[in-house]
Write a protein that holds these residues in place. Structure first.
Motif, PDB file in Angstrom:
ATOM      1  N   ILE A 176       0.880  -1.212  -0.015  1.00 35.44           N
ATOM      2  CA  ILE A 176      -0.076  -0.095   0.108  1.00 35.44           C
ATOM      3  C   ILE A 176       0.917   1.279   0.125  1.00 35.44           C
ATOM      4  O   ILE A 176       1.751   1.524   0.912  1.00 35.44           O
ATOM      5  CB  ILE A 176      -1.035   0.045   1.240  1.00 35.44           C
ATOM      6  N   LEU A 177       0.774   2.071  -1.028  1.00 36.70           N
ATOM      7  CA  LEU A 177       1.381   3.266  -1.184  1.00 36.70           C
ATOM      8  C   LEU A 177       0.552   4.503  -0.830  1.00 36.70           C
ATOM      9  O   LEU A 177      -0.720   4.512  -1.391  1.00 36.70           O
ATOM     10  CB  LEU A 177       2.070   3.628  -2.631  1.00 36.70           C
ATOM     11  N   ALA A 178       1.080   5.474  -0.166  1.00 35.19           N
ATOM     12  CA  ALA A 178       0.113   6.409   0.124  1.00 35.19           C
ATOM     13  C   ALA A 178       0.962   7.893  -0.064  1.00 35.19           C
ATOM     14  O   ALA A 178       2.100   8.207   0.415  1.00 35.19           O
ATOM     15  CB  ALA A 178      -0.308   6.601   1.632  1.00 35.19           C
ATOM     16  N   HIS A 179       0.423   8.914  -0.672  1.00 34.91           N
ATOM     17  CA  HIS A 179       0.845  10.133  -0.944  1.00 34.91           C
ATOM     18  C   HIS A 179       0.847  10.959   0.236  1.00 34.91           C
ATOM     19  O   HIS A 179      -0.073  10.685   1.075  1.00 34.91           O
ATOM     20  CB  HIS A 179       0.073  10.885  -2.228  1.00 34.91           C
ATOM     21  N   ASN A 180       1.754  11.884   0.165  1.00 34.08           N
ATOM     22  CA  ASN A 180       1.999  12.722   1.541  1.00 34.08           C
ATOM     23  C   ASN A 180       0.676  13.464   1.673  1.00 34.08           C
ATOM     24  O   ASN A 180       0.586  14.168   2.887  1.00 34.08           O
ATOM     25  CB  ASN A 180       3.062  13.568   1.476  1.00 34.08           C
ATOM     26  N   TYR A 181      -0.226  13.607   0.768  1.00 30.78           N
ATOM     27  CA  TYR A 181      -1.438  14.385   0.806  1.00 30.78           C
ATOM     28  C   TYR A 181      -2.689  13.733   1.488  1.00 30.78           C
ATOM     29  O   TYR A 181      -3.726  14.063   1.419  1.00 30.78           O
ATOM     30  CB  TYR A 181      -1.827  15.224  -0.393  1.00 30.78           C
ATOM     31  N   MET A 193      -7.791  14.188  -3.023  1.00 29.82           N
ATOM     32  CA  MET A 193      -6.573  13.465  -2.311  1.00 29.82           C
ATOM     33  C   MET A 193      -7.327  13.086  -0.990  1.00 29.82           C
ATOM     34  O   MET A 193      -6.830  12.378  -0.293  1.00 29.82           O
ATOM     35  CB  MET A 193      -5.550  14.450  -2.046  1.00 29.82           C
ATOM     36  N   LYS A 194      -8.489  13.569  -0.790  1.00 21.18           N
ATOM     37  CA  LYS A 194      -9.523  13.212   0.511  1.00 21.18           C
ATOM     38  C   LYS A 194     -10.526  12.365   0.325  1.00 21.18           C
ATOM     39  O   LYS A 194     -11.261  11.980   1.125  1.00 21.18           O
ATOM     40  CB  LYS A 194      -9.896  14.357   1.212  1.00 21.18           C
ATOM     41  N   MET A 195     -10.402  11.777  -0.852  1.00 22.68           N
ATOM     42  CA  MET A 195     -11.671  10.688  -1.265  1.00 22.68           C
ATOM     43  C   MET A 195     -11.494   9.322  -0.823  1.00 22.68           C
ATOM     44  O   MET A 195     -12.432   8.816  -0.274  1.00 22.68           O
ATOM     45  CB  MET A 195     -11.823  10.637  -2.911  1.00 22.68           C
ATOM     46  N   ILE A 196     -10.198   8.681  -0.651  1.00 26.40           N
ATOM     47  CA  ILE A 196      -9.950   7.413  -0.195  1.00 26.40           C
ATOM     48  C   ILE A 196     -10.326   7.345   1.252  1.00 26.40           C
ATOM     49  O   ILE A 196      -9.577   7.933   2.095  1.00 26.40           O
ATOM     50  CB  ILE A 196      -8.706   6.903  -0.629  1.00 26.40           C
ATOM     51  N   THR A 197     -11.065   6.120   1.655  1.00 31.36           N
ATOM     52  CA  THR A 197     -11.200   5.916   3.036  1.00 31.36           C
ATOM     53  C   THR A 197     -10.756   4.589   3.498  1.00 31.36           C
ATOM     54  O   THR A 197     -10.444   3.587   2.672  1.00 31.36           O
ATOM     55  CB  THR A 197     -12.655   6.086   3.633  1.00 31.36           C
ATOM     56  N   LEU A 198     -10.783   4.020   4.674  1.00 38.63           N
ATOM     57  CA  LEU A 198     -10.080   2.905   4.854  1.00 38.63           C
ATOM     58  C   LEU A 198     -11.039   1.662   4.409  1.00 38.63           C
ATOM     59  O   LEU A 198     -10.427   0.528   3.886  1.00 38.63           O
ATOM     60  CB  LEU A 198     -10.020   2.642   6.439  1.00 38.63           C
ATOM     61  N   ALA A 199     -12.416   2.099   4.393  1.00 39.85           N
ATOM     62  CA  ALA A 199     -13.269   1.027   3.958  1.00 39.85           C
ATOM     63  C   ALA A 199     -12.983   0.862   2.290  1.00 39.85           C
ATOM     64  O   ALA A 199     -13.283  -0.258   1.803  1.00 39.85           O
ATOM     65  CB  ALA A 199     -14.653   1.501   3.833  1.00 39.85           C
ATOM     66  N   ASP A 200     -12.547   2.014   1.461  1.00 44.80           N
ATOM     67  CA  ASP A 200     -12.148   1.928   0.102  1.00 44.80           C
ATOM     68  C   ASP A 200     -11.107   1.082  -0.042  1.00 44.80           C
ATOM     69  O   ASP A 200     -10.823   0.195  -1.055  1.00 44.80           O
ATOM     70  CB  ASP A 200     -12.060   3.215  -0.581  1.00 44.80           C
ATOM     71  N   VAL A 201     -10.040   1.072   0.668  1.00 45.29           N
ATOM     72  CA  VAL A 201      -8.795   0.219   0.799  1.00 45.29           C
ATOM     73  C   VAL A 201      -9.328  -1.153   0.814  1.00 45.29           C
ATOM     74  O   VAL A 201      -8.950  -2.004   0.187  1.00 45.29           O
ATOM     75  CB  VAL A 201      -7.811   0.754   1.589  1.00 45.29           C
ATOM     76  N   LYS A 202     -10.235  -1.522   1.720  1.00 44.09           N
ATOM     77  CA  LYS A 202     -10.312  -2.922   2.025  1.00 44.09           C
ATOM     78  C   LYS A 202     -11.210  -3.216   0.725  1.00 44.09           C
ATOM     79  O   LYS A 202     -10.877  -4.527   0.182  1.00 44.09           O
ATOM     80  CB  LYS A 202     -11.259  -2.764   3.254  1.00 44.09           C
ATOM     81  N   ALA A 203     -12.347  -2.530   0.463  1.00 42.35           N
ATOM     82  CA  ALA A 203     -12.869  -2.921  -0.853  1.00 42.35           C
ATOM     83  C   ALA A 203     -12.141  -3.093  -2.104  1.00 42.35           C
ATOM     84  O   ALA A 203     -12.360  -3.871  -3.038  1.00 42.35           O
ATOM     85  CB  ALA A 203     -14.155  -2.004  -1.176  1.00 42.35           C
ATOM     86  N   SER A 204     -11.073  -2.207  -2.260  1.00 45.23           N
ATOM     87  CA  SER A 204     -10.160  -2.324  -3.383  1.00 45.23           C
ATOM     88  C   SER A 204      -9.495  -3.643  -3.286  1.00 45.23           C
ATOM     89  O   SER A 204      -9.277  -4.294  -4.461  1.00 45.23           O
ATOM     90  CB  SER A 204      -9.177  -1.303  -3.146  1.00 45.23           C
TER      91      SER A 204
END
Ligand code: CIZ
Length: 322
Positions: free
Chosen positions: A28-33, A271-282
């Protein structure tokens, strides 16, 4: 952290993501923003240059890119054999939308001797029309590296191109595009922040307008700002003129220093659209796969490679998990 509306406690969600990540052999990669909880979840946090270098080298089969579309596209350009996932398909970049491949081709006809330097915040199709890409971390060096006597067509951030032209003294043909978040920062807002925190050093991103950059004590990309802040002694305070997501990492890495946003409006909604639930669903549903058509990819890769090769030995170390 608060529980999410779907009632799964955050702690459980994080555990479920960890299991899925292992099953999928994912990184999992995350941008600084990105939002703080996404940064804390990620294996690596960084700017687009650092993250694209990790994407190129990771042994993981799946890359979950918590950022915006052009970043996931760049990862796919570099690693087409990997599954690159963007957890929210709508996470785009307004700046990237300022240039189309057709417009770049038109400009190339008008300036046939120009070397096309394109900010990595661009679509794969635009990169495919490009000689060499750059990020905000290396724009000045890349422009400086262009053969003397050749003008530079800088796509598509006007302010970054202006900054690189000023720093290098090179002839740069500027594009009429900007990051609406950074371009929003006014001299008035900075003056107001300085009045509130008179001792603070002003750190600014080169996507800010030229007259705003004049007020900075330091100008740099997010990685440059992080490095610079680390080098200052404890007790220093800072006014930060870039997207507010960076404050999380700045504060985490520098507990003895104080950081204030130059304006409360420095928020990139994409940059604020992704939530933890989105990462799980992804991870669960293998969504949303980002790939680039083979012919576009081949040409875009040349421009991205030119940048990465230029980085050479000076390439930053992969960011450590913080
Ligand atoms: O290059 C990037 O990652 C962006 C968009 C900003 C920065 O300075 O890190």
């Amino acid at each position: 952290m608060t529980d999410l509306p779907n009632d799964i406690p955050v702690k459980d969600l994080i555990e479920q993501i960890a299991v899925l990540k292992k099953e999928r052999e994912a990184v999992i990669l995350a941008h600084n923003y990105q939002p703080p909880e996404i940064q804390d979840l990620a294996d690596y946090t960084g700017d687009s240059l650092e993250l694209s270098m990790i994407a190129a080298k990771t042994a993981a089969k799946t890359i979950v890119f918590c950022g915006v579309r052009f970043m996931a596209e760049t990862a796919s350009i570099l690693s087409p054999e990997k599954t690159v996932l963007l957890p929210v398909l709508e996470a785009g970049c307004t700046l990237a939308d300022y240039a189309t491949a057709e417009e770049v081709r038109e400009m190339k006809k008008k300036h046939p001797d120009a070397v096309v330097v394109t900010y990595v915040n661009s679509s794969a199709e635009v990169k495919a029309e490009t000689d060499i890409c750059c990020t905000s971390a290396n724009a000045v060096e890349i422009v400086r590296s262009v053969a003397p006597g050749r003008p530079v067509l800088f796509v598509s951030d006007y302010n970054l191109g202006h900054y690189a032209a000023k720093k290098t003294g090179r002839e740069v043909i500027l594009w009429s595009g900007c990051c609406p978040t950074h371009a929003l920062l006014s001299t008035f807002a900075v003056a107001k922040a300085r009045k509130k925190w008179p001792e603070a050093k002003v750190l600014m991103h080169p996507e800010c307008k030229p007259e705003v950059l004049e007020l900075a004590d330091f100008v740099g990309s997010t990685s440059g700002i992080l490095r610079h802040a680390k080098e200052q002694p404890d007790g220093t305070s800072f006014i930060v003129g870039t997207e507010v997501g960076i404050l999380h990492r700045l504060q985490k890495e520098n507990p003895g220093k104080a950081f204030h946003a130059a304006s409360d409006f420095l928020i990139c909604p994409m940059m604020k659209m992704i939530t933890l639930a989105d990462v799980k669903a992804s991870l669960e549903k293998t969504q949303f796969v980002i790939s680039v058509a083979a012919d576009v990819r081949k040409r875009a890769l040349k421009a991205v490679h030119a940048m990465l090769q230029y980085q050479g030995a000076a390439a930053p170390q992969f960011p450590q998990k913080v």
